[in-house]
Design an enzyme around this catalytic site. Structure first.
Site, mmCIF file in Angstrom:
data_model
loop_
_atom_site.group_PDB
_atom_site.id
_atom_site.type_symbol
_atom_site.label_atom_id
_atom_site.label_comp_id
_atom_site.label_asym_id
_atom_site.label_seq_id
_atom_site.Cartn_x
_atom_site.Cartn_y
_atom_site.Cartn_z
ATOM 1 N N ASN A 189 38.556 55.117 44.057
ATOM 2 C CA ASN A 189 38.072 55.202 42.686
ATOM 3 C C ASN A 189 38.231 56.643 42.207
ATOM 4 O OD1 ASN A 189 35.753 56.725 43.523
ATOM 5 N ND2 ASN A 189 34.625 54.834 43.936
ATOM 6 N N ASP A 259 36.191 45.953 45.734
ATOM 7 C CA ASP A 259 36.529 44.894 46.689
ATOM 8 C C ASP A 259 37.437 43.850 46.046
ATOM 9 O OD1 ASP A 259 34.888 46.118 48.540
ATOM 10 O OD2 ASP A 259 33.203 44.762 48.239
#
Length: 305
Positions: A189, A259
């Site tokens: 991220n 995920d």
């Protein structure tokens, strides 16, 4: 058996839903009356659940203990058609217990059962044997930095995947990322990416392009950076970059978005889509998953694939 394998940290998520019925007469605190309990898969297991949900099956390998939670974890894997290969250790199966208020679904308390330990040579040998015996096309490494990343295991996976033309996709924490050089894709991220490059940059397209292109050259990998509400940027090994905006109308919870992201990319590449098409597939899924509460699994029907 599946042709997609997910490996690394797994965890069992237990949700205990409660109401307050009265104060404790023995001490000035509320008494919680448990209404229901449920279990969900998290970390690598949530990645596997998302893949299995749209691909009919997925294989999963990691370390658990031969305790009650291992059996619950295995049962949850079976519910999602995940072929789980447990590597038995002497440490308890990692479990998080969340106490959720029943009316507004607010979390009051979380209790964690986990230890950060090393893999044994026997564990590594067993994992490699399973990988070598199966005809995997895609391997996903989902590293939550709970077990110490083992360079020996990573190198063996790299050697075997290069020899057998297996695509390895990595969702890595910053501390470990250099071990994954030459793999097909790395997905941090934005915050993790800043830690990887050792510089706090602005979450703007131009800054992303400048530093991501350098990162891709250094690591010899494709790169996807998830950027929260700005969503995602893709930089390929041949120097092309794309900034993909989310279709989400509202954001309830982005905790599980990473995920689902790596799961969608794995599924798309398995179906011979390009990286750009793979990220676009996730964009279609984004408005679904981040509007869900707690651990999220997307379905084939929701995604319409």
């Amino acid at each position: 058996m599946s042709e997609i394998l997910v490996i690394w940290d797994v965890m069992l998520d237990k949700y205990t839903y409660w109401d307050v019925v009265r104060l404790n007469p023995e001490w000035p605190n509320p008494l919680l009356n448990v209404e229901k309990e449920e279990y969900k898969l998290w970390w690598s297991a949530n990645v596997a659940a998302n893949i299995a949900s749209i691909n009919w099956s997925c294989d999963l390998i990691w370390v658990v203990w031969n305790d009650d939670n291992k059996q619950v974890f295995t049962d949850e894997c079976n519910n999602f058609n995940i072929n789980f290969f447990p590597i038995i250790s002497e440490f308890p199966t990692i479990t998080k217990v969340r106490f959720i208020e029943n009316t507004y679904h607010q979390q009051l308390l979380r209790v964690d059962y986990e230890n950060k330990i090393l893999l044994s040579d026997e564990n590594i040998g067993t994992i490699i044997q399973i990988i070598e015996k199966n005809n995997y096309k895609i391997i996903v490494i989902s590293d939550y930095n709970k077990w110490v990343i083992n360079e020996k295991l990573i190198n063996k996976i790299k050697e075997f995947s290069e020899k057998n033309n297996i695509q390895v996709l990595v969702d890595s924490k910053p501390y470990n990322y250099k071990l994954f050089k030459d793999f097909a894709l790395i997905k941090p991220n934005f915050k993790e990416f800043c830690e990887m490059i050792g510089t706090e940059i602005q979450n703007k397209d131009k800054d992303i392009e400048k530093y991501a292109i350098e990162f891709v050259k250094e690591m010899n990998t494709n790169l996807v950076i998830t950027r929260w509400k700005k969503w995602a940027s893709l930089v390929t090994k041949d120097g092309k970059y794309y900034h993909i905006k989310t279709q989400a109308q509202k954001v309830f919870d982005v905790t599980w978005a990473g995920d689902t992201f790596i799961a969608m990319v794995a599924f798309a590449i398995f179906k011979w889509l390009s990286l750009k098409e793979a990220v676009d597939l996730w964009n279609r899924a984004s408005w679904i998953v981040i509007e869900k509460v707690w651990t999220a699994v997307i379905t084939k029907k929701e995604l319409n694939v």
